[in-house]
Design a protein around this motif. Structure first.
Motif: not given
Length: 102
Positions: A9-17
């Motif tokens: 659900e939050n793959s973009e946030e993980y990429k940012s992380l």
């Protein structure tokens, strides 16, 4: 927290992380929430965060109820600055003393 569902659900946030984790200097000591230790394991100084821990950088999983805004605000009062934060997902703090020495 179901981390598999959360990742989907939050793959973009993980990429940012992951990009933000790369920005932590190689020579910096780091303490982190257990979830992030593996991503930082190539460092010479990495340890699990516990209340009162100090390091050049602190990386916290804000989805874990142990690391709420009171913890982050306390770290800011102790001389850390927020380098990156995403939607109550994670926060990366840098010790101002370390930053000044750079």
């Amino acid at each position: 927290v179901n981390y598999v569902v959360d990742y989907k659900e939050n793959s973009e946030e993980y990429k940012s992380l992951y990009e933000d984790l790369k920005e932590i200097p190689e020579d910096a000591s780091v303490v982190a929430s257990p979830l992030f230790i593996a991503h930082l394991s190539n460092r010479s100084e990495i340890d699990e965060y516990y209340y009162g821990a100090e390091a050049d950088y602190i990386v916290l999983d804000c989805r874990d109820n142990r690391y709420d805004s009171r913890i982050v605000n306390g770290l800011v009062k102790k001389g850390y600055e927020i380098k990156s934060q995403h939607k109550n997902h994670y926060v990366i703090l840098a010790n101002k003393k370390y930053e000044e020495e750079k």
